[in-house]
Design an enzyme around this catalytic site. Structure first.
Site, short mmCIF file in Angstrom:
data_model
loop_
_atom_site.label_atom_id
_atom_site.label_comp_id
_atom_site.label_asym_id
_atom_site.label_seq_id
_atom_site.Cartn_x
_atom_site.Cartn_y
_atom_site.Cartn_z
N PRO A 26 -3.81 3.68 2.29
CA PRO A 26 -5.18 4.23 2.32
C PRO A 26 -5.75 4.32 0.90
O PRO A 26 -5.09 4.79 -0.02
CB PRO A 26 -5.00 5.63 2.91
CG PRO A 26 -3.67 5.61 3.58
CD PRO A 26 -2.83 4.62 2.82
N GLU A 27 -6.95 3.80 0.72
CA GLU A 27 -7.65 3.88 -0.56
C GLU A 27 -8.70 4.98 -0.48
O GLU A 27 -8.90 5.59 0.57
CB GLU A 27 -8.30 2.53 -0.88
CG GLU A 27 -7.30 1.40 -1.13
CD GLU A 27 -6.55 1.56 -2.46
OE1 GLU A 27 -7.02 2.35 -3.31
OE2 GLU A 27 -5.51 0.92 -2.63
N HIS A 39 7.67 10.48 13.96
CA HIS A 39 7.00 10.54 12.66
C HIS A 39 5.87 11.56 12.58
O HIS A 39 5.15 11.60 11.60
CB HIS A 39 6.46 9.16 12.22
CG HIS A 39 7.47 8.06 12.32
ND1 HIS A 39 8.70 8.12 11.68
CD2 HIS A 39 7.44 6.87 12.99
CE1 HIS A 39 9.38 7.01 11.97
NE2 HIS A 39 8.65 6.25 12.75
#
Ligand SMILES: [Zn+2]
Length: 270
Positions: free
Chosen positions: A2-3, A91
């Site tokens: 993710p940016e 997760h």
């Protein structure tokens, strides 16, 4: 990974569901992600109201009166607001139980993310020394020009330095430099003020555009594969080495600059 645009899109998606809600409890299904999960998440957070959901660089902050939950999505993390009764999946490492029957659930298969704590009135060491936000009034051509004097490193590396400006990743640096007509290899100290003013504007434009796109492609606040908010066909240079420049038609060059794949046009980037 993710940016900044994906993290900002996540923030905007989560804020209406979290702000002014009280945290009733926390469920930790493991005690460590990239770093140990802060004990304050279990000890101090329950009973507190989330006052604001903020972003700094690629970190999200959930502000409460005694301090802020400091979250990073790492390589593969995602945050979702879900009904409390929905059973956790593999997760799903951390749940914050919210008033109103929902949970904020943190899923992170690769566990490079983190859930830390920043006491009120303090700045966490991870956030100390960061440059300005690229979408804020503190980011402009004069800032870049002033910081870059005497620097011989390539302007692309300079633009990706978190002490200069935060959150300009490889894709966005490549696209902004092409749009501004600046070669990524040019020494940072040899770019003029007027060209830095243009570059700052292009950085803001590519990030704003990706945030807008992110808002339309994210579902349930997840970026499914960490893909950038840009659609591939909208990228001018990133991933297009050898293909014709969309402005001048010359084949785009490709090389590593500071260990990062870089693509640029030798014709219209000087
Ligand atoms: Zn060109």
């Amino acid at each position: 990974m993710p940016e900044l645009p994906e993290v900002e899109t996540t923030r905007r998606g989560l804020a209406p569901h979290l702000e002014r809600r009280r945290v009733l409890g926390a469920t930790l299904r493991r005690d460590t992600l990239r770093w140990p999960i802060a004990p304050e998440i279990s000890d101090l957070l329950p009973g507190q109201r989330i006052e604001a959901v903020r972003r700094r660089a690629k970190y999200l902050l959930l502000d409460t009166q005694p301090g802020s939950v400091l979250l990073h999505l790492g390589m593969s993390g995602s945050l979702r607001v879900l009904p409390e009764a929905l059973p956790p999946r593999t997760h799903d490492h951390v749940d914050l139980l919210l008033e109103g029957g929902h949970v904020l659930r943190f899923n992170d298969p690769r566990r490079f993310g983190c859930v830390l704590w920043q006491p009120a009135g303090e700045v966490h060491p991870l956030l100390a020394g960061l440059g300005p936000e690229p979408l804020s009034e503190y980011f402009h051509g004069r800032h870049l020009h002033l910081l870059s004097r005497g620097r011989t490193a390539p302007v692309k590396n300079f633009l990706m330095d978190q002490a200069v400006v935060v959150g300009v990743g490889n894709i966005y640096a490549a696209e902004a430099l092409h749009a501004a007509g600046i070669s990524p290899l040019r020494p940072a100290g040899r770019v003029s003020l007027s060209r830095y003013e243009r570059l700052a504007g292009e950085v803001r434009r590519v990030l704003d555009h990706a945030i807008t796109r992110g808002g339309t492609t994210l579902r349930d606040f997840i970026s499914p594969d960490g893909a950038p908010g840009y659609f591939e066909q909208e990228l001018a240079v990133y991933g297009r080495g050898g293909e014709p420049c969309r402005r001048c038609g010359r084949p785009l060059k490709e090389a590593k600059i500071g260990q990062r794949a870089s693509v640029w046009c030798g014709g219209c980037q000087r």
